[in-house]
Design a protein around this motif. Structure first.
Motif, PDB file in Angstrom:
ATOM      1  N   ILE A 240       4.444  -0.201  54.118  1.00 51.18           N
ATOM      2  CA  ILE A 240       5.807   0.422  53.283  1.00 51.18           C
ATOM      3  C   ILE A 240       6.990  -0.176  53.958  1.00 51.18           C
ATOM      4  O   ILE A 240       7.152  -0.517  55.061  1.00 51.18           O
ATOM      5  N   GLN A 241       7.593  -0.726  53.078  1.00 50.00           N
ATOM      6  CA  GLN A 241       9.073  -1.483  53.241  1.00 50.00           C
ATOM      7  C   GLN A 241      10.174  -0.779  52.849  1.00 50.00           C
ATOM      8  O   GLN A 241      10.159   0.000  51.765  1.00 50.00           O
ATOM      9  N   THR A 242      11.379  -0.708  53.226  1.00 50.57           N
ATOM     10  CA  THR A 242      12.655  -0.489  52.806  1.00 50.57           C
ATOM     11  C   THR A 242      13.445  -1.207  52.165  1.00 50.57           C
ATOM     12  O   THR A 242      13.734  -2.340  53.085  1.00 50.57           O
ATOM     13  N   ASP A 243      14.246  -1.305  51.224  1.00 43.19           N
ATOM     14  CA  ASP A 243      15.136  -2.199  50.695  1.00 43.19           C
ATOM     15  C   ASP A 243      16.154  -2.578  51.464  1.00 43.19           C
ATOM     16  O   ASP A 243      16.387  -1.704  52.345  1.00 43.19           O
ATOM     17  N   ASN A 244      16.900  -3.604  51.237  1.00 45.82           N
ATOM     18  CA  ASN A 244      18.062  -3.802  51.895  1.00 45.82           C
ATOM     19  C   ASN A 244      19.275  -2.803  52.100  1.00 45.82           C
ATOM     20  O   ASN A 244      20.173  -2.438  53.042  1.00 45.82           O
ATOM     21  N   GLU A 245      19.603  -2.134  50.963  1.00 45.33           N
ATOM     22  CA  GLU A 245      20.456  -1.198  50.810  1.00 45.33           C
ATOM     23  C   GLU A 245      20.054   0.378  51.374  1.00 45.33           C
ATOM     24  O   GLU A 245      20.600   1.453  51.379  1.00 45.33           O
ATOM     25  N   GLN A 246      18.721   0.518  51.845  1.00 45.06           N
ATOM     26  CA  GLN A 246      17.969   1.825  52.331  1.00 45.06           C
ATOM     27  C   GLN A 246      18.111   2.687  51.231  1.00 45.06           C
ATOM     28  O   GLN A 246      18.337   3.926  51.722  1.00 45.06           O
ATOM     29  N   VAL A 247      17.706   2.463  50.041  1.00 46.17           N
ATOM     30  CA  VAL A 247      17.867   3.243  49.003  1.00 46.17           C
ATOM     31  C   VAL A 247      16.441   3.599  48.464  1.00 46.17           C
ATOM     32  O   VAL A 247      16.056   4.674  48.248  1.00 46.17           O
ATOM     33  N   TYR A 248      15.460   2.620  48.468  1.00 43.59           N
ATOM     34  CA  TYR A 248      14.065   2.722  48.035  1.00 43.59           C
ATOM     35  C   TYR A 248      13.062   2.160  49.113  1.00 43.59           C
ATOM     36  O   TYR A 248      13.502   1.263  49.969  1.00 43.59           O
TER      37      TYR A 248
ATOM     38  N   ARG B 258      -6.540  -1.375  38.427  1.00 44.07           N
ATOM     39  CA  ARG B 258      -5.889  -0.511  39.395  1.00 44.07           C
ATOM     40  C   ARG B 258      -5.500  -1.409  40.597  1.00 44.07           C
ATOM     41  O   ARG B 258      -4.382  -1.316  40.940  1.00 44.07           O
ATOM     42  N   ASN B 259      -6.216  -2.429  40.939  1.00 48.94           N
ATOM     43  CA  ASN B 259      -6.065  -3.318  42.008  1.00 48.94           C
ATOM     44  C   ASN B 259      -4.756  -4.056  41.485  1.00 48.94           C
ATOM     45  O   ASN B 259      -4.039  -4.573  42.495  1.00 48.94           O
ATOM     46  N   ALA B 260      -4.697  -4.392  40.206  1.00 50.97           N
ATOM     47  CA  ALA B 260      -3.414  -5.328  39.760  1.00 50.97           C
ATOM     48  C   ALA B 260      -2.104  -4.620  39.706  1.00 50.97           C
ATOM     49  O   ALA B 260      -1.037  -5.096  39.441  1.00 50.97           O
ATOM     50  N   TYR B 261      -2.285  -3.228  39.725  1.00 46.04           N
ATOM     51  CA  TYR B 261      -1.062  -2.325  39.076  1.00 46.04           C
ATOM     52  C   TYR B 261      -0.507  -1.987  40.653  1.00 46.04           C
ATOM     53  O   TYR B 261      -0.869  -1.095  41.357  1.00 46.04           O
ATOM     54  N   HIS B 262       0.419  -3.007  41.002  1.00 49.15           N
ATOM     55  CA  HIS B 262       1.267  -2.622  42.283  1.00 49.15           C
ATOM     56  C   HIS B 262       2.566  -2.537  42.060  1.00 49.15           C
ATOM     57  O   HIS B 262       3.333  -3.518  41.521  1.00 49.15           O
ATOM     58  N   THR B 263       3.329  -1.411  41.871  1.00 49.10           N
ATOM     59  CA  THR B 263       4.414  -1.094  41.487  1.00 49.10           C
ATOM     60  C   THR B 263       5.304  -1.500  42.705  1.00 49.10           C
ATOM     61  O   THR B 263       4.757  -1.078  43.731  1.00 49.10           O
ATOM     62  N   LYS B 264       6.429  -1.873  42.664  1.00 43.49           N
ATOM     63  CA  LYS B 264       7.269  -2.193  43.724  1.00 43.49           C
ATOM     64  C   LYS B 264       8.034  -0.930  44.387  1.00 43.49           C
ATOM     65  O   LYS B 264       7.924  -0.709  45.496  1.00 43.49           O
ATOM     66  N   TYR B 265       9.019  -0.294  43.184  1.00 42.28           N
ATOM     67  CA  TYR B 265       9.591   0.795  43.794  1.00 42.28           C
ATOM     68  C   TYR B 265       8.863   1.917  43.576  1.00 42.28           C
ATOM     69  O   TYR B 265       8.666   2.124  42.499  1.00 42.28           O
ATOM     70  N   ARG B 266       8.648   2.659  44.611  1.00 45.55           N
ATOM     71  CA  ARG B 266       7.821   4.083  44.313  1.00 45.55           C
ATOM     72  C   ARG B 266       8.556   5.405  44.846  1.00 45.55           C
ATOM     73  O   ARG B 266       8.118   6.299  44.367  1.00 45.55           O
ATOM     74  N   SER B 267       9.490   5.204  45.632  1.00 48.56           N
ATOM     75  CA  SER B 267      10.372   6.309  46.095  1.00 48.56           C
ATOM     76  C   SER B 267      11.804   6.074  46.480  1.00 48.56           C
ATOM     77  O   SER B 267      11.786   4.910  46.927  1.00 48.56           O
ATOM     78  N   SER B 268      12.490   7.145  46.320  1.00 52.79           N
ATOM     79  CA  SER B 268      13.859   7.053  46.568  1.00 52.79           C
ATOM     80  C   SER B 268      14.175   7.857  47.687  1.00 52.79           C
ATOM     81  O   SER B 268      13.878   9.370  47.865  1.00 52.79           O
ATOM     82  N   LEU B 269      14.740   7.281  48.811  1.00 52.07           N
ATOM     83  CA  LEU B 269      15.448   8.013  49.860  1.00 52.07           C
ATOM     84  C   LEU B 269      16.587   8.830  49.706  1.00 52.07           C
ATOM     85  O   LEU B 269      17.002   9.661  50.318  1.00 52.07           O
ATOM     86  N   LEU B 270      17.425   8.525  48.577  1.00 52.54           N
ATOM     87  CA  LEU B 270      18.426   9.502  48.146  1.00 52.54           C
ATOM     88  C   LEU B 270      18.141  10.657  47.664  1.00 52.54           C
ATOM     89  O   LEU B 270      19.008  11.574  48.000  1.00 52.54           O
ATOM     90  N   PHE B 271      16.997  10.725  46.851  1.00 49.48           N
ATOM     91  CA  PHE B 271      16.878  12.112  46.054  1.00 49.48           C
ATOM     92  C   PHE B 271      15.736  12.900  46.843  1.00 49.48           C
ATOM     93  O   PHE B 271      15.005  13.788  46.176  1.00 49.48           O
TER      94      PHE B 271
ATOM     95  N   CYS C 209       0.643   3.947  48.952  1.00 49.88           N
ATOM     96  CA  CYS C 209       0.377   2.491  48.853  1.00 49.88           C
ATOM     97  C   CYS C 209      -1.100   2.709  48.472  1.00 49.88           C
ATOM     98  O   CYS C 209      -1.831   1.963  49.080  1.00 49.88           O
ATOM     99  N   GLU C 210      -1.673   3.087  47.434  1.00 52.69           N
ATOM    100  CA  GLU C 210      -2.899   3.397  47.144  1.00 52.69           C
ATOM    101  C   GLU C 210      -3.340   1.959  46.745  1.00 52.69           C
ATOM    102  O   GLU C 210      -2.946   1.287  45.929  1.00 52.69           O
ATOM    103  N   THR C 211      -4.680   1.981  47.248  1.00 51.53           N
ATOM    104  CA  THR C 211      -5.448   0.787  46.594  1.00 51.53           C
ATOM    105  C   THR C 211      -6.772   1.086  46.026  1.00 51.53           C
ATOM    106  O   THR C 211      -7.177   2.374  46.294  1.00 51.53           O
ATOM    107  N   VAL C 212      -7.530   0.380  45.553  1.00 46.13           N
ATOM    108  CA  VAL C 212      -8.856   0.556  45.065  1.00 46.13           C
ATOM    109  C   VAL C 212      -9.803   0.756  46.061  1.00 46.13           C
ATOM    110  O   VAL C 212      -9.872   0.016  46.908  1.00 46.13           O
ATOM    111  N   ARG C 213     -10.711   1.759  46.160  1.00 45.88           N
ATOM    112  CA  ARG C 213     -11.827   1.779  47.016  1.00 45.88           C
ATOM    113  C   ARG C 213     -12.740   0.709  46.930  1.00 45.88           C
ATOM    114  O   ARG C 213     -13.072   0.298  45.620  1.00 45.88           O
ATOM    115  N   LYS C 214     -13.192   0.191  47.944  1.00 44.89           N
ATOM    116  CA  LYS C 214     -14.364  -1.057  47.689  1.00 44.89           C
ATOM    117  C   LYS C 214     -15.554  -0.257  47.033  1.00 44.89           C
ATOM    118  O   LYS C 214     -16.274  -1.172  46.456  1.00 44.89           O
ATOM    119  N   GLY C 215     -15.886   0.948  47.055  1.00 45.21           N
ATOM    120  CA  GLY C 215     -16.950   1.497  46.118  1.00 45.21           C
ATOM    121  C   GLY C 215     -16.898   1.237  44.924  1.00 45.21           C
ATOM    122  O   GLY C 215     -17.852   1.150  44.202  1.00 45.21           O
TER     123      GLY C 215
END
Length: 156
Positions: free
Chosen positions: A3-11, A85-98, A105-111
């Motif tokens: 998990i990373q935070t953007d430069n403006e500390q928003v997302y 599911r493995n290819a679907y990696h969205t960049k912005y998932r949560s807002s710290l402002l709201f 950061c879900e990934t596909v289970r190896k199963g």
């Protein structure tokens, strides 16, 4: 993923490592589909050609035909779901402002891919037995309608 935070500390967003399993999953999906098409074309999918001779081989071929399609469908769903599911990696998932929910950061289970691989194996075995049963039920060359002996010309 981390998990990373953007430069403006928003997302907050997820950063994923490069993963080749999506490409392998799509490749396996396409090769399995090509194999299923090949076996169905070779056996004419019970739709075309002369009818099969009655007997145990025909019953076995019908049962294996249904089983090979069921296992094929399960394998394709596992591979497709895992790859998508493995290819679907969205960049912005949560807002710290709201005060949104924390990022996940879900990934596909190896199963999922393991199940797809197992069903690919089952599909290939069942397809082979299906084709053998189909060939036995189709029957070989018909009986020779001619004379059993060797014909000879009149000797003078």
């Amino acid at each position: 993923a981390t998990i990373q935070t953007d430069n403006e500390q928003v997302y907050t967003y997820c950063v994923y490592d490069s993963d080749i399993s999506t490409g392998f999953g799509v490749g396996a999906f396409l090769f399995l589909m090509a194999g299923q098409i090949l076996i169905m074309v070779a056996s004419r999918c019970f739709c075309f050609g002369k009818p099969l001779s009655p007997g145990g081989s025909r019953g076995c071929a019908v049962l294996l035909f249904i089983m090979c399609w069921v296992t094929f469908f399960i394998a394709e769903v596992c591979l497709l779901a895992g790859s998508v599911r493995n290819a679907y990696h969205t960049k912005y998932r949560s807002s710290l402002l709201f005060n949104d929910r924390p990022v996940s950061c879900e990934t596909v289970r190896k199963g999922v891919f393991a199940a797809g691989a197992a069903f690919i194996f089952f599909t290939s075995i069942i397809n082979k037995f299906y084709f053998i049963s189909y060939s036995n039920a189709k029957g070989g060359a018909g009986p020779y309608g001619g004379e059993a002996g060797v014909g000879m010309a009149a000797y003078k």
